[in-house]
Design a protein around this motif. Structure first.
Motif, PDB file in Angstrom:
ATOM      1  N   LEU A  40      48.893  26.758  38.271  1.00 28.61           N
ATOM      2  CA  LEU A  40      49.988  27.211  39.943  1.00 28.61           C
ATOM      3  C   LEU A  40      49.180  27.266  40.754  1.00 28.61           C
ATOM      4  CD1 LEU A  40      51.010  30.355  38.146  1.00 28.61           C
ATOM      5  CD2 LEU A  40      52.407  28.605  38.967  1.00 28.61           C
ATOM      6  N   ARG A  41      47.906  27.061  40.970  1.00 31.78           N
ATOM      7  CA  ARG A  41      46.751  27.424  41.779  1.00 31.78           C
ATOM      8  C   ARG A  41      46.874  25.956  42.824  1.00 31.78           C
ATOM      9  NH1 ARG A  41      41.310  25.786  43.052  1.00 31.78           N
ATOM     10  NH2 ARG A  41      40.451  26.824  44.579  1.00 31.78           N
ATOM     11  N   ARG A  42      46.808  24.910  42.443  1.00 23.40           N
ATOM     12  CA  ARG A  42      47.176  23.702  42.808  1.00 23.40           C
ATOM     13  C   ARG A  42      48.554  23.501  43.691  1.00 23.40           C
ATOM     14  NH1 ARG A  42      44.556  22.437  36.968  1.00 23.40           N
ATOM     15  NH2 ARG A  42      43.061  21.875  37.411  1.00 23.40           N
ATOM     16  N   ALA A  43      48.905  24.391  42.935  1.00 27.93           N
ATOM     17  CA  ALA A  43      50.743  24.124  43.538  1.00 27.93           C
ATOM     18  C   ALA A  43      50.712  25.029  44.438  1.00 27.93           C
ATOM     19  CB  ALA A  43      51.767  24.317  42.851  1.00 27.93           C
ATOM     20  N   ALA A  44      50.003  25.658  44.764  1.00 30.00           N
ATOM     21  CA  ALA A  44      49.656  26.553  45.940  1.00 30.00           C
ATOM     22  C   ALA A  44      51.066  28.235  45.758  1.00 30.00           C
ATOM     23  CB  ALA A  44      50.469  26.423  47.224  1.00 30.00           C
ATOM     24  N   VAL A  45      50.942  28.523  44.551  1.00 28.90           N
ATOM     25  CA  VAL A  45      51.473  29.279  43.837  1.00 28.90           C
ATOM     26  C   VAL A  45      51.093  30.414  43.452  1.00 28.90           C
ATOM     27  CG1 VAL A  45      53.597  29.561  41.721  1.00 28.90           C
ATOM     28  CG2 VAL A  45      53.391  27.648  42.857  1.00 28.90           C
ATOM     29  N   PRO A  46      51.795  31.682  44.119  1.00 28.76           N
ATOM     30  CA  PRO A  46      50.664  32.914  44.140  1.00 28.76           C
ATOM     31  C   PRO A  46      50.587  33.258  42.438  1.00 28.76           C
ATOM     32  CG  PRO A  46      52.248  33.313  45.940  1.00 28.76           C
ATOM     33  CD  PRO A  46      53.283  31.968  44.926  1.00 28.76           C
ATOM     34  N   ALA A  47      49.703  33.575  42.010  1.00 27.59           N
ATOM     35  CA  ALA A  47      49.703  33.900  40.500  1.00 27.59           C
ATOM     36  C   ALA A  47      48.384  35.143  40.588  1.00 27.59           C
ATOM     37  CB  ALA A  47      49.221  32.612  39.842  1.00 27.59           C
ATOM     38  N   GLU A  48      48.179  36.381  39.575  1.00 33.26           N
ATOM     39  CA  GLU A  48      47.516  36.841  38.885  1.00 33.26           C
ATOM     40  C   GLU A  48      46.782  36.429  37.366  1.00 33.26           C
ATOM     41  OE1 GLU A  48      47.842  40.764  40.695  1.00 33.26           O
ATOM     42  OE2 GLU A  48      46.868  41.510  38.377  1.00 33.26           O
ATOM     43  N   LEU A  49      45.943  36.894  36.762  1.00 31.43           N
ATOM     44  CA  LEU A  49      45.663  36.347  35.929  1.00 31.43           C
ATOM     45  C   LEU A  49      44.521  36.763  35.321  1.00 31.43           C
ATOM     46  CD1 LEU A  49      44.813  34.181  33.173  1.00 31.43           C
ATOM     47  CD2 LEU A  49      43.189  32.761  34.616  1.00 31.43           C
ATOM     48  N   HIS A  50      44.579  37.858  34.115  1.00 32.87           N
ATOM     49  CA  HIS A  50      43.725  38.325  33.449  1.00 32.87           C
ATOM     50  C   HIS A  50      43.630  37.496  32.286  1.00 32.87           C
ATOM     51  CE1 HIS A  50      44.337  41.578  36.328  1.00 32.87           C
ATOM     52  NE2 HIS A  50      45.536  41.461  36.616  1.00 32.87           N
ATOM     53  N   ILE A  51      42.123  38.293  32.315  1.00 32.59           N
ATOM     54  CA  ILE A  51      41.320  37.345  30.884  1.00 32.59           C
ATOM     55  C   ILE A  51      40.522  37.998  29.628  1.00 32.59           C
ATOM     56  CG2 ILE A  51      40.006  36.059  29.472  1.00 32.59           C
ATOM     57  CD1 ILE A  51      42.638  34.220  30.662  1.00 32.59           C
ATOM     58  N   PHE A  52      41.314  39.419  29.330  1.00 35.44           N
ATOM     59  CA  PHE A  52      40.425  40.409  28.771  1.00 35.44           C
ATOM     60  C   PHE A  52      38.982  39.928  27.371  1.00 35.44           C
ATOM     61  CE2 PHE A  52      44.332  41.804  29.694  1.00 35.44           C
ATOM     62  CZ  PHE A  52      44.087  43.201  30.394  1.00 35.44           C
ATOM     63  N   PRO A  53      38.335  40.948  27.733  1.00 38.92           N
ATOM     64  CA  PRO A  53      37.274  39.911  26.447  1.00 38.92           C
ATOM     65  C   PRO A  53      37.785  39.503  24.768  1.00 38.92           C
ATOM     66  CG  PRO A  53      36.756  42.013  26.760  1.00 38.92           C
ATOM     67  CD  PRO A  53      37.790  41.268  28.029  1.00 38.92           C
ATOM     68  N   HIS A  54      38.139  40.846  24.102  1.00 39.43           N
ATOM     69  CA  HIS A  54      38.630  41.123  22.716  1.00 39.43           C
ATOM     70  C   HIS A  54      39.731  41.168  22.998  1.00 39.43           C
ATOM     71  CE1 HIS A  54      34.137  40.203  21.881  1.00 39.43           C
ATOM     72  NE2 HIS A  54      34.428  41.666  22.817  1.00 39.43           N
ATOM     73  N   GLY A  55      40.580  40.401  21.168  1.00 39.75           N
ATOM     74  CA  GLY A  55      41.757  41.241  20.867  1.00 39.75           C
ATOM     75  C   GLY A  55      42.648  40.513  20.466  1.00 39.75           C
ATOM     76  N   ARG A  56      43.306  40.515  19.583  1.00 42.54           N
ATOM     77  CA  ARG A  56      43.810  39.716  18.290  1.00 42.54           C
ATOM     78  C   ARG A  56      44.732  39.499  19.734  1.00 42.54           C
ATOM     79  NH1 ARG A  56      48.829  42.116  16.490  1.00 42.54           N
ATOM     80  NH2 ARG A  56      48.318  44.280  16.085  1.00 42.54           N
ATOM     81  N   HIS A  57      46.189  38.022  19.014  1.00 44.92           N
ATOM     82  CA  HIS A  57      47.129  37.804  18.871  1.00 44.92           C
ATOM     83  C   HIS A  57      48.090  38.382  18.778  1.00 44.92           C
ATOM     84  CE1 HIS A  57      49.580  34.397  20.409  1.00 44.92           C
ATOM     85  NE2 HIS A  57      50.245  34.694  19.144  1.00 44.92           N
ATOM     86  N   GLY A  58      49.104  38.234  19.651  1.00 46.02           N
ATOM     87  CA  GLY A  58      50.336  39.581  18.975  1.00 46.02           C
ATOM     88  C   GLY A  58      50.324  40.566  19.674  1.00 46.02           C
ATOM     89  N   LEU A  59      49.527  41.434  20.661  1.00 46.43           N
ATOM     90  CA  LEU A  59      49.246  42.261  20.671  1.00 46.43           C
ATOM     91  C   LEU A  59      50.804  43.696  21.554  1.00 46.43           C
ATOM     92  CD1 LEU A  59      45.549  42.846  21.863  1.00 46.43           C
ATOM     93  CD2 LEU A  59      46.622  43.215  19.847  1.00 46.43           C
ATOM     94  N   GLY A  60      51.081  43.121  22.114  1.00 44.05           N
ATOM     95  CA  GLY A  60      52.285  43.188  22.724  1.00 44.05           C
ATOM     96  C   GLY A  60      51.994  44.411  23.377  1.00 44.05           C
ATOM     97  N   LEU A  61      52.638  45.701  23.418  1.00 47.93           N
ATOM     98  CA  LEU A  61      52.155  46.241  25.038  1.00 47.93           C
ATOM     99  C   LEU A  61      51.017  46.773  24.656  1.00 47.93           C
ATOM    100  CD1 LEU A  61      55.464  49.000  24.602  1.00 47.93           C
ATOM    101  CD2 LEU A  61      54.681  47.098  26.614  1.00 47.93           C
ATOM    102  N   ALA A  62      50.165  46.305  22.839  1.00 47.91           N
ATOM    103  CA  ALA A  62      48.695  46.933  23.263  1.00 47.91           C
ATOM    104  C   ALA A  62      48.808  49.021  23.212  1.00 47.91           C
ATOM    105  CB  ALA A  62      48.067  45.988  24.409  1.00 47.91           C
ATOM    106  N   ASP A  63      49.023  49.248  23.060  1.00 40.65           N
ATOM    107  CA  ASP A  63      48.900  50.181  23.099  1.00 40.65           C
ATOM    108  C   ASP A  63      47.486  50.947  22.463  1.00 40.65           C
ATOM    109  OD1 ASP A  63      50.962  51.292  24.741  1.00 40.65           O
ATOM    110  OD2 ASP A  63      52.505  51.632  23.011  1.00 40.65           O
ATOM    111  N   GLY A  64      46.996  51.922  22.797  1.00 42.19           N
ATOM    112  CA  GLY A  64      45.743  52.040  22.188  1.00 42.19           C
ATOM    113  C   GLY A  64      44.653  51.371  21.764  1.00 42.19           C
ATOM    114  N   VAL A  65      44.752  49.500  22.792  1.00 37.70           N
ATOM    115  CA  VAL A  65      43.494  48.402  22.342  1.00 37.70           C
ATOM    116  C   VAL A  65      42.774  48.595  23.707  1.00 37.70           C
ATOM    117  CG1 VAL A  65      42.872  46.099  21.745  1.00 37.70           C
ATOM    118  CG2 VAL A  65      45.461  47.708  20.985  1.00 37.70           C
ATOM    119  N   ALA A  66      41.798  49.206  23.427  1.00 35.72           N
ATOM    120  CA  ALA A  66      40.733  49.848  24.253  1.00 35.72           C
ATOM    121  C   ALA A  66      40.358  48.848  25.298  1.00 35.72           C
ATOM    122  CB  ALA A  66      39.652  49.979  23.750  1.00 35.72           C
ATOM    123  N   GLY A  67      40.680  48.323  26.772  1.00 41.58           N
ATOM    124  CA  GLY A  67      40.404  47.683  27.315  1.00 41.58           C
ATOM    125  C   GLY A  67      42.433  46.883  27.727  1.00 41.58           C
TER     126      GLY A  67
END
Length: 243
Positions: free
Chosen positions: A197-224
């Motif tokens: 997206l960056r190379r194509a100049a398309v606006p994007a927002e990316l968040h990488i959280f340090p910890h968390g299993r796959h499939g968290l969904g809304l992630a209620d109660g999962v710190a961070g």
């Protein structure tokens, strides 16, 4: 109404035209993760966004069946025959895991092999991708490939369905999040898509959280990680999609 679609109207005065979001739960193109379906739609409705959950065809159905389902649903939402006050210029897609892959291929405008579906109105205006499967060539999620394409797909099809290779300047803006230690779908998928997206100049927002299993969904109660909904709501507000 297209098959497999459920509707959660926005919580708002009925006269107001609001954006809409097509929700695509994950499940490796094998099943649908229920916690990534109506609970997510209810959250979107709380933001004033009409939400439509699609249970697209999965295995034994193969590509392009899921893409055809998603295109048909998006076009139906935009046309307004459901009777909800939807702003047809603000119709997006939100996908988890394999549903994120389907969302990204929908955003790319890839052909479903049907002229009645391959229309501009079948392409979203923005995308939210949650721990998405993106690439069918790097750090692959083999289960998604097997379920969508079968055991021995041609290399050309693997390339065509690698979403990081389909990004152009017409690709809609995206909000993307992943966890760094996701053991099912490598974080590289989100990184590759964000870089494309960056190379194509398309606006994007990316968040990488340090910890968390796959499939968290809304992630209620999962710190961070539970902050992703707040961050996404702020991003949507920045695009004029919610207060």
């Amino acid at each position: 109404m297209p098959a497999g679609l459920s509707v959660i109207p926005a919580r708002q005065p009925p006269a107001r035209r609001s954006p809409a979001m097509l929700v695509l739960p994950g499940g490796g193109y094998e099943h649908h993760a229920e916690h990534e379906a109506e609970p997510v739609a209810e959250w979107l409705a709380s933001l004033g966004i009409h939400a439509f959950v699609l249970r697209y065809r999965v295995a034994p159905h193969r590509h392009p069946a899921p893409l055809a389902d998603a295109k048909a649903a998006l076009a139906w939402i935009r046309r307004g025959s459901h009777g909800l006050p939807v702003d047809s210029s603000r119709v997006g897609v939100l996908g988890f895991s394999a549903g994120g892959h389907l969302a990204a291929t929908l955003a790319a405008g890839l052909s479903a092999g049907d002229d009645a579906l391959d229309l501009p109105e079948s392409r979203p205006d923005l995308a939210v991708l949650c721990y998405p499967v993106v690439s069918f060539q790097a750090s692959v999620h083999q289960g998604s490939i097997n379920n969508l394409l079968g055991g021995s797909p041609p290399g050309g099809l693997l390339e065509e369905l690698s979403a990081e290779l389909t990004v152009t300047g017409r690709t809609p803006p995206a909000f993307i999040w992943h966890t760094s230690d996701d053991e099912a779908v490598d974080v590289e998928h989100s990184l590759l898509y964000a870089l494309a997206l960056r190379r194509a100049a398309v606006p994007a927002e990316l968040h990488i959280f340090p910890h968390g299993r796959h499939g968290l969904g809304l992630a209620d109660g999962v710190a961070g990680v539970e902050r992703w909904t707040e961050l996404c709501a702020t991003w949507l507000a920045g695009h004029g999609w919610c207060p």
